[in-house]
Design a protein around this motif. Sequence first.
Motif, PDB file in Angstrom:
ATOM      1  N   GLU A 234      23.371  -1.611 -15.412  1.00 34.41           N
ATOM      2  CA  GLU A 234      22.883  -2.218 -14.169  1.00 34.41           C
ATOM      3  C   GLU A 234      23.880  -3.212 -13.591  1.00 34.41           C
ATOM      4  O   GLU A 234      24.037  -3.305 -12.364  1.00 34.41           O
ATOM      5  N   GLU A 237      26.381  -1.182 -11.747  1.00 34.35           N
ATOM      6  CA  GLU A 237      25.785  -0.538 -10.582  1.00 34.35           C
ATOM      7  C   GLU A 237      25.587  -1.504  -9.416  1.00 34.35           C
ATOM      8  O   GLU A 237      25.718  -1.125  -8.247  1.00 34.35           O
ATOM      9  N   LYS A 238      25.283  -2.765  -9.734  1.00 33.53           N
ATOM     10  CA  LYS A 238      24.974  -3.734  -8.688  1.00 33.53           C
ATOM     11  C   LYS A 238      26.198  -4.478  -8.162  1.00 33.53           C
ATOM     12  O   LYS A 238      26.095  -5.205  -7.167  1.00 33.53           O
TER      13      LYS A 238
END
Length: 250
Positions: A234, A237-238
């Motif tokens: 994550e 991804e962010k």
Amino acid sequence: MIELVDICKSFSDGNVNETVLFDNFNFKVEKGDFVSLIGSNGSGKTTLLNLITGTVEADSGKIMLDGKDITRQKEFVRAKRIGRVFQDPKSGVANAMTVAENISLAHNKGKPYGLSSGISKKNLDYYRELVSEAGLGLEDKLNVPMGALSGGQRQSLSLIMATMTPVDILVLDEHTSALDPKTVDGIMALTDRIIREKNLTALMVTHNLRSALEYGNRLCMMKEGKVELDIRGEEKEKMPVSELLRLFNE
């Protein structure tokens, strides 16, 4: 799956220009990881790939593959489990040979050669199907010399050829850097598809920060032989490209 333990590597040993690149360097890649490696020139990215493939030998330390010490294992032995695509589209192919002949060489990697033809009708049908599935538009160009193809077509074929025989690891050394942006998108989509379909562990050196963030599950930024940033999941991804560029420039 791949582990580098206390690796030391210097160049021009004993010379006034001696450069110590890795000093007790440790790095681990789990089975199924798709790792993007970024960093400025001289940060150690390509040398890291060369150590894993056996192109470059470590001065000291260990390289482990599935718990087995392969530090002194020859490059051609490691090639049975490691596929590689180079930066230059001309490097992974024989340009004077036809598309079919190049694919045949890859298809027969590690197999004993006899005096019979390496390209049967059955194999030609298979090769035609292979390039057709990749969407290269080369189904009717199997007899065309590889050197007559575009860089993108050659890199696409290099990807297919590098993974034709069963390999566990795919090493990508800036394999899109010599291509135009539109072609890069196609090559990266093919790269991602091959890695997923064949359940490969992959390491990709790239200067394309967008590709580094968009593809794979892990991103490492290297500087002077050290991993300065290691993100995954994550967090990766962010992260926006602008933030990665800021960290890169620092």
